[in-house]
Design an enzyme around this catalytic site. Sequence first.
Site, mmCIF file in Angstrom:
data_model
loop_
_atom_site.group_PDB
_atom_site.id
_atom_site.type_symbol
_atom_site.label_atom_id
_atom_site.label_comp_id
_atom_site.label_asym_id
_atom_site.label_seq_id
_atom_site.Cartn_x
_atom_site.Cartn_y
_atom_site.Cartn_z
ATOM 1 N N LYS A 206 0.856 -1.187 0.000
ATOM 2 C CA LYS A 206 0.000 0.000 0.000
ATOM 3 C C LYS A 206 0.891 1.236 0.000
ATOM 4 O O LYS A 206 1.961 1.235 0.639
ATOM 5 C CB LYS A 206 -0.879 -0.034 1.259
ATOM 6 C CG LYS A 206 -1.949 1.049 1.327
ATOM 7 C CD LYS A 206 -2.799 0.855 2.573
ATOM 8 C CE LYS A 206 -3.957 1.831 2.649
ATOM 9 N NZ LYS A 206 -4.825 1.598 3.817
ATOM 10 N N SER B 5 -9.697 1.122 2.677
ATOM 11 C CA SER B 5 -8.944 2.024 1.838
ATOM 12 C C SER B 5 -7.827 1.328 1.056
ATOM 13 O O SER B 5 -7.315 1.918 0.112
ATOM 14 C CB SER B 5 -8.345 3.138 2.706
ATOM 15 O OG SER B 5 -7.414 2.592 3.641
ATOM 16 N N SER C 114 -9.799 -1.193 6.688
ATOM 17 C CA SER C 114 -9.155 -1.099 5.381
ATOM 18 C C SER C 114 -8.393 -2.300 4.864
ATOM 19 O O SER C 114 -7.989 -2.304 3.717
ATOM 20 C CB SER C 114 -8.235 0.113 5.347
ATOM 21 O OG SER C 114 -9.009 1.261 5.330
HETATM 22 N N1 GLN Z 1 -13.242 3.135 6.436
HETATM 23 C C1 GLN Z 1 -12.670 3.641 7.651
HETATM 24 C C2 GLN Z 1 -12.446 5.118 7.561
HETATM 25 O O1 GLN Z 1 -12.628 5.674 6.504
HETATM 26 C C3 GLN Z 1 -11.395 2.930 7.992
HETATM 27 C C4 GLN Z 1 -10.261 3.250 7.110
HETATM 28 C C5 GLN Z 1 -9.024 2.476 7.442
HETATM 29 O O2 GLN Z 1 -9.085 1.415 8.050
HETATM 30 N N2 GLN Z 1 -7.881 3.021 7.048
HETATM 31 O O3 GLN Z 1 -12.085 5.732 8.537
#
Ligand code: GLN
Length: 475
Positions: free
Chosen positions: A78, A153, A177
């Site tokens: 990532k 994400s 994510s």
């Molecule tokens: N979907 C969650 C957010 O937008 C978690 C994102 C993540 O785990 N980086 O905060």
Amino acid sequence: MDILNSTLKDAVHALRTKQYTSCELAQTCLDTIKKFDKQLHVFLTVNEENVLKEAKTADSLLAKGVEKPLLGIPIALKDLYSTENLLTTAGSKIIDNYVPAYDATVVGKYKKAGAIIIGKTNEDAWGHGSSGENSDYEPTRNPYDTSRVPGGSSSGSAVAVATGMCMASTGTDTGSSVRLPAAYCNLVGIKPTYGRVSRYGIIPMASSFDTIGHMTKTVYDNAYLYEITAGYDPKDATSVDIPVPKYTSFVGKDIKGIKIGIPKEYVQAPGMQKEVRKLTENAIKDLESLGAIIKEVSLPHTDVAMACYYILVPSEISSNLARFDGVRFGHLRDQFGAEAKRRIMLGTHALSAGYYDAFYKKAAQVRTLIKQDFENVFQDTDALVMPSSPTVPFKLGEKVSDPLSMYLSDIFVCPVNIAGIPGLSIPCGFADHLPVGLQIVGPQFSEERLYQIAYAYEQIHEWYREIPSLLKDKI
Ligand code: GLN
């Protein structure tokens, strides 16, 4: 070389037994990237120059019989893992020119294990999102249906594995994510116990929630990687000095007598799709047939978990993103995307004088209650099972103008980060040809149990063999 139907374990074996070379494997991955990346937007940087050079070196080591766990294996990261001399943008335009001078601890461990970093994957900028659509670049598309999101994400990392552009990938999981993209792309994704894997060198989102994780096709592959990356790191003050078990040795143990709880608040959750409910129920029956003891449990503060998350996380974000002021590095703050701005404002508000007690402090207290809910349940339950997401992957654009409904995709996964415990998402079937994930959750440092349960289930259903239709007959 049938890379799409090959697991990480298969590839490690094939390289060692000289069925193909690391150069051939890396070239196949690069060819797949060339063929599909324009359509799917998986990579922000492909490490093309170095990949074949490193593969050549790996081949000469393999020829000498050198054994390293990931020797010659292409892995994708990532784009918020710091990589020495390799562009690292966190999916944002703010640092679209940032080339770190050092490797994150996890990257260093991968390199030491012989892995080849094939490239850096697309993501929601800074990790803010559940769909990949908050990337400051093009949104990644789901290879099972390109009109749909792959989950976020860590969107690019999931699609890279699902399409055979690499053999495994890393993501980060602050609220969803790793597990959501794993669920939406038919993969296995681990969200570790907070502190089990070093966060050193990861561009932070919300420091008291952030964890790093891996996405793979199978449970064994996931446990294999976790063995390499887990462990104490003096460079991360929150990493924990507890011996790392040999996770792969729990894979294959039976699950007779293991007590699995089904939280009733999750079963009643609003917005759960019928097909998701059905597949979850089927998986629970399968676990029962394997000898697990199934029982209903209660997590009474579930209804306030998302509110708690969306006070605490933006508060930490507003503090972490303050360093990107355009003075020391990166561009000016007007380059932040809409979601980052929304979170900076929310967090700044929740932390400001006069509101701190009502918002931040209250949410921190609620966090303790949520953590206690899990601790109470784990007094006499070994693990919990629930869907990873209430829905199948949704259409691109469907939730962008409604942040609240986007936030609710994480209703089953965020509480796990609030409590700092581990969660593992595994494939549990398809609804209308779209992947559905099952989440297994346990107490702190119980990852070996999660792998054990997941592997037992995987022996009944090898869903990972169902490759994306986009790729069938094309590779
Ligand atoms: N979907 C969650 C957010 O937008 C978690 C994102 C993540 O785990 N980086 O905060």
